[in-house]
Design a protein around this motif. Structure first.
Motif, mmCIF file in Angstrom:
data_model
loop_
_atom_site.group_PDB
_atom_site.id
_atom_site.type_symbol
_atom_site.label_atom_id
_atom_site.label_comp_id
_atom_site.label_asym_id
_atom_site.label_seq_id
_atom_site.Cartn_x
_atom_site.Cartn_y
_atom_site.Cartn_z
ATOM 1 N N THR A 4 18.368 -56.995 92.268
ATOM 2 C CA THR A 4 19.382 -57.297 93.286
ATOM 3 C C THR A 4 19.541 -56.149 94.290
ATOM 4 O OG1 THR A 4 21.116 -56.409 91.870
ATOM 5 C CG2 THR A 4 20.735 -58.784 91.738
ATOM 6 N N ALA A 5 18.724 -55.093 94.140
ATOM 7 C CA ALA A 5 18.821 -53.964 95.077
ATOM 8 C C ALA A 5 18.553 -54.393 96.516
ATOM 9 C CB ALA A 5 17.844 -52.862 94.665
ATOM 10 N N ILE A 6 17.845 -55.519 96.683
ATOM 11 C CA ILE A 6 17.529 -55.974 98.038
ATOM 12 C C ILE A 6 18.736 -56.586 98.744
ATOM 13 C CG2 ILE A 6 15.058 -56.430 97.701
ATOM 14 C CD1 ILE A 6 15.921 -59.397 97.118
ATOM 15 N N ILE A 7 19.793 -56.847 98.004
ATOM 16 C CA ILE A 7 20.941 -57.513 98.633
ATOM 17 C C ILE A 7 21.786 -56.515 99.429
ATOM 18 C CG2 ILE A 7 23.084 -58.784 98.140
ATOM 19 C CD1 ILE A 7 21.296 -59.819 95.626
ATOM 20 N N SER A 9 24.542 -54.401 101.225
ATOM 21 C CA SER A 9 25.766 -53.847 100.630
ATOM 22 C C SER A 9 27.027 -54.498 101.207
ATOM 23 C CB SER A 9 25.814 -52.331 100.808
ATOM 24 O OG SER A 9 25.781 -51.993 102.167
ATOM 25 N N LEU A 10 26.970 -54.976 102.457
ATOM 26 C CA LEU A 10 28.140 -55.639 103.046
ATOM 27 C C LEU A 10 28.426 -56.960 102.337
ATOM 28 C CD1 LEU A 10 27.383 -55.028 106.829
ATOM 29 C CD2 LEU A 10 29.118 -53.871 105.445
ATOM 30 N N GLU A 11 27.351 -57.658 101.973
ATOM 31 C CA GLU A 11 27.508 -58.930 101.256
ATOM 32 C C GLU A 11 28.097 -58.682 99.863
ATOM 33 O OE1 GLU A 11 23.806 -61.059 100.786
ATOM 34 O OE2 GLU A 11 24.827 -62.928 100.290
ATOM 35 N N ASN A 12 27.596 -57.657 99.180
ATOM 36 C CA ASN A 12 28.136 -57.301 97.864
ATOM 37 C C ASN A 12 29.613 -56.954 97.950
ATOM 38 O OD1 ASN A 12 25.902 -57.521 96.057
ATOM 39 N ND2 ASN A 12 25.009 -55.715 97.017
ATOM 40 N N GLU A 13 29.970 -56.198 98.995
ATOM 41 C CA GLU A 13 31.354 -55.773 99.175
ATOM 42 C C GLU A 13 32.268 -56.985 99.413
ATOM 43 O OE1 GLU A 13 32.904 -52.170 101.719
ATOM 44 O OE2 GLU A 13 32.754 -53.893 103.048
ATOM 45 N N ILE A 15 31.825 -60.110 98.565
ATOM 46 C CA ILE A 15 31.943 -60.927 97.347
ATOM 47 C C ILE A 15 32.924 -60.284 96.371
ATOM 48 C CG2 ILE A 15 30.657 -61.676 95.286
ATOM 49 C CD1 ILE A 15 28.297 -62.273 97.175
ATOM 50 N N TYR A 16 32.833 -58.965 96.244
ATOM 51 C CA TYR A 16 33.764 -58.233 95.385
ATOM 52 C C TYR A 16 35.208 -58.459 95.854
ATOM 53 C CZ TYR A 16 36.425 -54.168 93.761
ATOM 54 O OH TYR A 16 37.398 -53.349 93.232
ATOM 55 N N ARG A 19 36.469 -61.999 95.089
ATOM 56 C CA ARG A 19 36.785 -62.160 93.665
ATOM 57 C C ARG A 19 38.110 -61.474 93.328
ATOM 58 N NH1 ARG A 19 30.678 -60.974 91.316
ATOM 59 N NH2 ARG A 19 29.867 -63.092 91.524
ATOM 60 N N LYS A 47 29.171 -68.230 97.320
ATOM 61 C CA LYS A 47 28.333 -67.361 96.493
ATOM 62 C C LYS A 47 29.150 -66.612 95.448
ATOM 63 C CE LYS A 47 24.654 -66.414 99.803
ATOM 64 N NZ LYS A 47 23.646 -65.412 100.165
ATOM 65 N N ALA A 48 30.345 -66.170 95.850
ATOM 66 C CA ALA A 48 31.157 -65.325 94.959
ATOM 67 C C ALA A 48 31.552 -66.062 93.690
ATOM 68 C CB ALA A 48 32.406 -64.838 95.684
#
Lengths: 300, 415
Positions: A4-7, A9-13, A15-16, A19, A47-48
């Protein structure tokens, strides 16, 4: 090995953050305008919470001056994802005498949305309203928190905001207060467009170049619609190829001349652009502190 | 694209906002309408130059007083990276705002006015960067145009700063000194032709070559559970997934894990990002994982690899940065928010106050006022699963919430 390193960081943030909203609040709602930012939010929420459903409804504060393409798109998306949509109308607030329609050449219902929004928050007892505002849009928004507390009157106390440290989000509030949540705070306009293009999300057709009846005022291109947009007699209607960079109330959103007819060319156009997105929002041009004043009154 | 978060620190009038405005201007990130607004306001104020600080000072009170009050976030990008700059005010509330800005940053810029050199404020700025273990620091010596671009002045300031560096506790830092003029644009984005004696990179040039992998303090994998997802739909009838963000290190399918606080062991069965399966959940990604066994897990629990457990403690020793106008006193109760986990805490002792300028400690402190930093001990009603801040930037930090006002009143760094 697939990582998942390719995802991004803004998308990860984002989603966090989504949630956290679902976990920390009783009755969250996602404010949905049918614009690209709120579409991005809906897709991020999808996605989240996968494989679960999005655990909150959408709400549209309808000025009654929307582009018909946006409304058509809104209804289709809601149906496709099986979401609950709440619509509250500015017209109703006007009819009830709660707000007064603006007069004159630059009359817009953009400001009036605030009253309808605050009424709806009270009606449904929403404690968190998720919005697609971004810090890069405007300098007062650059000071906005991700969890932004509003008092009983929906007001933003800009000089007394909670510090936000690390990625810990403090959603503790008193009864009657609510929190505005901005999961894509750290995205820029280009980030949003690149993401939409990469994911291939569908967006309303007015974002792409099309033929439209327009007229010029103050160097900006206004959509021709005599029922909604005030027009002087000498402001002549003509047909041009344009698109919209931002989709708000028809009476305060200007078009740009553009041939960008697909996502790739829109991304390229934004990349090369020398005018900011808000430069096409007439409501921000009222004064240097227009946005800050609206936010203090409870505007999104 | 790679995102780099940077904090800025400098005293009032050191030219922080001007520096950021200059970066925006020289990277062509200021759009014509924003530039026109700056030109118009600069002219109204009677300046014969462009006041770039107008690009960042967003509040009415800030523009009226010509100062920055609150942390602003500014965005720009190059072909290579996206940057998020936390522009933090340099005056009264500096500690609170700087700690806030630096807490999410991977690198920082400390500004020094070449005419004034290293001053007391510089000590504080460096102290906070050190407390937060910011790995990459640019010391930008600004207003070189006002000291005739003198190499002697630059070297003298550099020497003073290096003396300061000897007092720091955290030494694994990369510190670069760059002589600049934010107003004139020397060595900010473009190399200066006024300082041929300086041969190294410009401020942006330096930031461009930072490798994010090296700046992120890594550690071991920590997975605080944000939510449990059990859709109970036809397609996902028995699905039980744990949603959260991975911190510190990576998690892989097949890893032996322990769930805290129950200490139940299992193995990672699947890793999802949205509807796609992955072999590795990389740090800082928001994933959903499933386990081989049915385990009773709820929000606030933590999944870790079984060969590397955090501390499981009902007491805490932490350096606290106090951010509220109501003082912290022994026996006061607060909520400790550690990641997504919340516990109640009581202050057992203020061991000593730490002067934020490397000048020592104060053992007599009875309470903490806003902007104070101190070593504080707490007793908790339930254990948290933590690491020392020096080993794990995320799992070693927490915030304090006042349950009367619901405000975030402090930040803690676990010792």
């Amino acid at each position: 090995m697939k990582s998942t390193a390719i995802i991004n960081s803004l998308e990860n943030e984002a989603i966090y953050i989504l949630r956290e909203v679902a976990a920390q609040f009783e009755r969250p709602v996602l404010l949905f305008s049918g614009g690209k930012d709120s579409i991005t939010l809906v897709r991020l929420a999808q996605k989240a919470f996968y494989p679960g459903k999005i655990p909150f409804p959408l709400m549209h504060i309808d000025t009654g001056h929307n582009f018909p393409e946006t409304i058509e798109f809104r209804d289709r998306l809601v149906k496709e994802l099986g979401l609950e949509l709440i619509v509250r109308n500015v017209q109703e607030s006007i009819d009830k005498g709660k707000v007064v329609e603006e007069k004159g050449k630059y009359a817009s219902r953009n400001m009036l949305q605030t009253g309808t929004l605050l009424d709806a928050i009270e009606e449904f007892k929403f404690d968190a309203c998720i919005g697609g505002a971004r810090r890069d849009e405007e300098k007062a928004r650059a000071k906005e928190r991700i969890f932004s507390v509003r008092d009983d009157f929906g007001q933003w106390d800009e000089k007394n905001q909670r510090p936000e440290l690390f990625d810990m989000l403090n959603g503790q509030i008193d009864l009657g207060q609510n929190v505005r949540v901005f999961p894509i705070s750290n995205w820029t306009e280009l980030d949003v467009w690149s993401y939409i293009a990469k994911e291939g999300f569908e967006i309303p057709s007015i974002y792409f170049a099309h033929q439209r009846k327009v007229f010029f005022r103050d160097g900006m291109i206004w959509s021709f619609d005599d029922d909604v947009v005030y027009r002087e007699e000498d402001e002549v209607c003509q047909e041009l190829t344009v698109r919209f960079r931002t989709v708000g109330d028809m009476s305060c959103t200007a078009a740009v001349l553009s041939d960008a007819a697909d996502l790739a060319s829109v991304v390229q156009e934004i990349r090369d652009s020398s005018i900011s997105e808000r430069g096409a929002r007439i409501d921000d041009k009222r004064s240097d502190s227009a946005m800050e004043k609206r936010k203090q009154q409870g505007y999104f | 694209m790679e995102v780099l978060k940077i904090a800025t620190a400098g005293s009032v009038d050191d030219g922080k906002s001007t520096l950021i405005g200059r970066i925006l201007y020289d990277t062509k990130s200021l759009t014509t309408d924003k530039l026109e607004a700056i030109e118009k306001t600069s002219k109204q104020k009677g300046y014969d130059y462009l006041d770039f600080s107008l690009a960042t000072d967003g509040l009415v009170a800030e523009r009226e007083q010509g100062i920055t009050i609150d942390v602003a976030h500014i965005y720009f990008s190059t072909a290579n990276k996206s940057y998020i700059v936390a522009d933090t005010p340099g005056h009264v509330e500096y500690t609170r705002n700087m700690v806030t800005g630096a807490s999410t940053s991977q690198a920082s810029i400390i500004l020094i006015d070449a005419r004034k050199g290293v001053i007391e404020q510089t000590y504080r700025h460096f102290f906070i960067n050190n407390l937060l273990r910011i790995k990459d620091i640019v010391v930008a010596i600004n207003k070189m145009d006002l000291v005739d671009y003198s190499e002697e002045v630059f070297n003298a300031i550099k020497k003073d700063f290096e003396a300061l560096m000897e007092q720091r506790e955290y030494s694994d830092q990369n510190i670069s000194f760059i002589p600049i003029s934010a107003l004139k644009g020397d060595n900010v984005v473009n190399a200066s032709d006024k300082m041929p004696w300086y041969k190294s990179k410009t401020v942006l040039g330096h930031l461009e070559q930072l490798d994010k992998k090296n700046i992120f303090n890594s550690g071991t994998a920590r997975f605080p559970v944000q939510a449990v997802v059990r859709p109970k739909t036809e397609d996902f009838h028995d699905f039980r997934g744990y949603q959260g963000k991975v911190y510190g290190g990576d998690l892989n399918v097949g890893d032996d894990i322990v769930v805290l606080p129950s200490k139940t062991t299992s193995k990672i069965k699947e890793i999802y990002f949205y509807n796609e399966k992955y072999d590795t959940a990389a740090r800082r990604s928001s994933v959903t994982i499933t386990l081989e066994d049915d385990v009773n897990i709820s929000r606030g629990d933590m999944i870790v690899k079984s060969d590397d457990l955090p501390q499981i403690n009902k007491s805490l020793n932490a350096v606290v940065c106090w951010m509220d106008s109501t003082a912290l006193k022994p026996n006061n109760k607060y909520t400790v928010q550690h990641g997504v986990n919340k516990v109640l805490a009581i202050v057992t002792d203020i061991e000593h106050k730490i002067n934020p300028d490397f000048s020592g400690i104060d053992k007599e402190a009875a309470q903490l006022e806003v902007n104070d930093i101190a070593l504080v001990s707490f007793k908790l009603n339930r254990p948290i699963f933590s690491d020392r801040f020096q080993d794990h930037r995320t799992n070693g930090s927490f915030i304090l919430i006042d349950n009367n006002t619901n405000n975030t009143v402090g930040a803690g760094f676990i010792q």
